[in-house]
Design a protein around this motif. Structure first.
Motif, short mmCIF file in Angstrom:
data_model
loop_
_atom_site.label_atom_id
_atom_site.label_comp_id
_atom_site.label_asym_id
_atom_site.label_seq_id
_atom_site.Cartn_x
_atom_site.Cartn_y
_atom_site.Cartn_z
N UNK B 92 0.85 -1.18 0.00
CA UNK B 92 0.00 0.00 0.00
C UNK B 92 0.89 1.24 0.00
N UNK B 93 0.66 2.14 -0.95
CA UNK B 93 1.35 3.43 -0.94
C UNK B 93 0.33 4.50 -0.57
N UNK B 94 0.48 5.14 0.59
CA UNK B 94 -0.50 6.15 0.97
C UNK B 94 -0.54 7.30 -0.04
N UNK B 95 -1.64 8.04 -0.02
CA UNK B 95 -1.96 8.98 -1.10
C UNK B 95 -0.89 10.06 -1.30
N UNK B 99 6.71 9.81 -3.25
CA UNK B 99 6.81 8.45 -3.80
C UNK B 99 8.24 7.95 -3.90
N UNK B 100 9.12 8.79 -4.43
CA UNK B 100 10.49 8.34 -4.69
C UNK B 100 11.20 8.01 -3.38
N UNK B 101 11.16 8.96 -2.42
CA UNK B 101 11.86 8.74 -1.16
C UNK B 101 11.20 7.60 -0.38
N UNK B 102 9.89 7.54 -0.45
CA UNK B 102 9.14 6.49 0.26
C UNK B 102 9.58 5.11 -0.20
N UNK B 103 9.76 4.96 -1.51
CA UNK B 103 10.18 3.65 -2.03
C UNK B 103 11.67 3.41 -1.86
N UNK B 104 12.44 4.49 -1.76
CA UNK B 104 13.89 4.34 -1.63
C UNK B 104 14.30 3.91 -0.22
N UNK B 105 13.59 4.43 0.78
CA UNK B 105 14.02 4.27 2.18
C UNK B 105 14.27 2.82 2.59
N UNK B 106 13.35 1.87 2.33
CA UNK B 106 13.63 0.50 2.78
C UNK B 106 14.90 -0.07 2.18
N UNK B 107 15.22 0.34 0.95
CA UNK B 107 16.42 -0.22 0.33
C UNK B 107 17.69 0.33 0.97
N UNK B 108 17.64 1.63 1.34
CA UNK B 108 18.81 2.19 2.04
C UNK B 108 19.01 1.47 3.36
N UNK B 109 17.90 1.20 4.05
CA UNK B 109 18.01 0.55 5.35
C UNK B 109 18.55 -0.86 5.20
N UNK B 110 18.12 -1.58 4.16
CA UNK B 110 18.55 -2.99 4.02
C UNK B 110 19.96 -3.09 3.46
N UNK B 111 20.42 -2.01 2.80
CA UNK B 111 21.76 -2.04 2.20
C UNK B 111 22.85 -2.12 3.28
N UNK B 112 22.57 -1.49 4.44
CA UNK B 112 23.59 -1.39 5.50
C UNK B 112 24.06 -2.76 5.97
N UNK B 113 23.14 -3.67 6.37
CA UNK B 113 23.65 -4.98 6.79
C UNK B 113 24.39 -5.71 5.69
N UNK B 154 10.27 10.90 7.05
CA UNK B 154 9.91 12.14 6.36
C UNK B 154 8.95 11.87 5.21
N UNK B 155 9.25 10.85 4.40
CA UNK B 155 8.49 10.64 3.18
C UNK B 155 7.10 10.08 3.44
N UNK B 156 6.87 9.50 4.62
CA UNK B 156 5.58 8.87 4.88
C UNK B 156 4.45 9.88 5.01
N UNK B 250 5.45 2.98 10.12
CA UNK B 250 3.99 2.86 10.23
C UNK B 250 3.33 2.66 8.87
N UNK B 251 3.77 3.43 7.88
CA UNK B 251 3.06 3.47 6.60
C UNK B 251 3.51 2.39 5.63
#
Lengths: 160, 362
Positions: B92-95, B99-113, B154-156, B250-251
């Motif tokens: 779900x992408x909230x209204x 969009x760009x930062x929202x979709x980017x964030x999880x990848x930045x977080x997972x890249x670290x490990x 921020x992006x949420x 949350x989002x």
């Protein structure tokens, strides 16, 4: 100087209090036999509910099929949501006096909130809370129970 | 030495030799990269699921419960079932999100490990990258994660997420300092930042014992700051379920949420692995003085098992913290870092430097 001492003392006090907390949880962790979780359907045969558990209202009968209920109706009055209905009848005893006794003590399990008020208010301790909690039925007719057994009568010497 | 027989170097050398003799050097490089990438991917997925299961079981035991028991024997398949459920969930992408930062964030977080895990030596000869600045690399890369957390918050376009992200930012930026400084303390003792050499130097005794008092202080500061850096309880106020409804994630739903979740647990592994490498001798067996018999028995256990035993020991310690202590307020967290950990740390560096200078360590 004093404040420096206090600062260091505070650190050690904090560590001590944290260790105290960790001791408590460590005790829980290393005594798994004290766990409170019950594996319910598996341990159905050995499951013992707690003394104060309120499963359902029951009326104990002794071996002569006698109960203590006088049919006074106090439980019915005290029930907040009308789960108890008392149907009494009049009989004539040996002395030729008319007497009111219980005919049917009807208990609607579906409406009961297990508040314990009927048990607290019963003057002759005729009803108690049972430990059975498996109250799933296919129809609601089965959830209306008659607590006094058929053919039962009141015990000797119960004050009315 | 007895434990040399568990060395993985011959195996990796044999693979490399077989490849280089049969295919071109470029293809060899690509194949080796692919093998390592797939191995790390598998490791992160499997170990993340395992850690979630362990956490649920350990948490349950600390609260006198049993934890998951229904899916599979002892609930072993529970986390796999959860993972499959998360994979099938709608994204779900909230209204009005960015969009760009929202979709980017999880990848930045997972890249670290993925980046940090590359320098961790699991066993003798089992290390993907061996920089001469390994420790520096870990501290540098692990701070990238905070960007992902801030972006997610921020992006949420959600005030709770933003508060969570900001709290997390303040917290990680502060505690990064303590992690770095406690590592510097140990680098002073080791005299090198190359991880393989740090492990090698602990052959005669772990740094925790070699460096005695300052090393023990540094160890505790590292564990506390590491717990804070992974956003785990009692420092989990960035996601504080009860106040912020999970904060910065949350989002997010489905696999994007799973990324945050997985990254948190793999970061827990990395903090524990770093503590193991720097303080507890990495894959080195436990040796006691000159008890030859005892040391030989210890050498008999492979390095891989030693490494994971130590890692799980520290993971257990951090989980113990989480399920014992109540969550700190934001001002308490900052007080703890700036008024207690940082001064102690600075003093500790001085102590360690003096000790190394005077040769008071073993």
């Amino acid at each position: 100087m004093k404040s420096t001492f206090n600062y260091i003392a505070e650190i050690f006090k904090a560590i001590w209090s944290l260790l105290t907390g960790m001791k408590v949880t460590a005790k829980y962790f290393f005594t798994p036999w004290n766990n409170v979780t019950q594996q319910y359907p598996e341990n159905r045969d050995t499951l013992v509910m707690f003394d104060r558990f309120r499963g359902e209202v029951i009326m104990p009968h002794d071996e002569k099929n006698e109960h203590k209920c006088t049919g006074c109706g106090i439980c019915e009055i005290n029930c907040p949501n009308g789960s108890i209905e008392i149907i009494s009848k009049s009989i004539v005893n040996e002395e030729g006096k008319k007497k009111r006794i219980i005919d049917q003590h009807i208990y609607h399990l579906a409406m009961c909130t297990f508040c314990n008020l009927c048990i607290k208010s019963c003057p002759s301790d005729a009803i108690v809370m049972g430990q059975n909690f498996e109250h799933a039925y296919w129809d609601r007719v089965s959830m209306t129970k008659v607590l006094n057994r058929p053919g039962s009568k009141i015990m000797e010497g119960v004050k009315e | 030495m007895a434990f040399e027989k568990y060395d993985f170097t011959p195996l990796t050398q044999a693979i490399h030799k077989a490849l280089i003799e049969n295919v071109s050097p470029l293809l060899t490089l690509i194949i080796e990269w692919t093998i390592i990438g797939v191995l790390f991917l598998l490791f992160i997925a499997v170990f993340g699921l395992l850690l979630v299961y362990v956490e649920r079981k350990v948490c349950a035991a600390f609260q006198q419960r049993l934890g998951p028991m229904r899916v599979g024997p002892w609930g072993l398949l529970q986390t796999i079932a959860d993972f499959v459920k998360l994979l099938m969930k709608e994204l779900i992408t909230p209204k009005s999100v960015d969009k760009f930062l929202y979709n980017l964030a999880p990848f930045i977080v997972i890249i670290v490990p993925f980046l940090t895990i590359s320098v961790i030596p699991f066993a003798p000869g089992l290390q993907a990258l061996d920089f001469d600045i390994g420790i520096f690399f870990v501290t540098a890369v692990s701070s990238v994660g905070v960007i992902g957390v801030l972006l997610a918050g921020w992006a949420s376009n959600n005030k709770y997420s933003l508060i969570g992200g900001m709290r997390s930012g303040a917290q990680i930026v502060s505690y990064e300092l303590s992690v770095g400084m406690s590592l510097i303390t140990m680098v002073i003792l080791a005299g090198t930042m190359q991880i393989s050499e740090i492990v090698e130097m602990q052959r005669g005794g772990w740094f925790l014992f070699k460096g005695h008092i300052p090393a023990v202080i540094a160890f505790f500061i590292f564990v506390i700051a590491g717990t804070a850096e992974t956003n785990r309880g009692p420092f989990d106020l960035a996601e504080a379920e009860s106040e912020l409804t999970a904060g910065f994630h949350t989002e997010y739903s489905g696999i994007k949420f799973a990324f945050f979740f997985l990254a948190e647990y793999i970061n827990l592994f990395i903090v524990s692995a770093m503590a193991t490498i720097v303080f507890l001798g990495g894959w080195m067996p436990f040796h006691f003085g000159d008890w030859a018999g005892f040391n030989n028995v210890m050498d008999f256990i492979p390095g891989l098992i030693w490494f994971f035993m130590k890692v799980f020991g520290i993971i257990f310690l951090i989980m113990w913290f989480k399920w014992t202590f109540p969550r700190l307020r934001i001002d308490q967290i900052l007080t703890l870092e700036w008024k207690y950990l940082l001064p102690i740390n600075l003093f500790n560096i001085l102590l360690m430097a003096t000790m190394v200078l005077l040769g008071w360590h073993w």
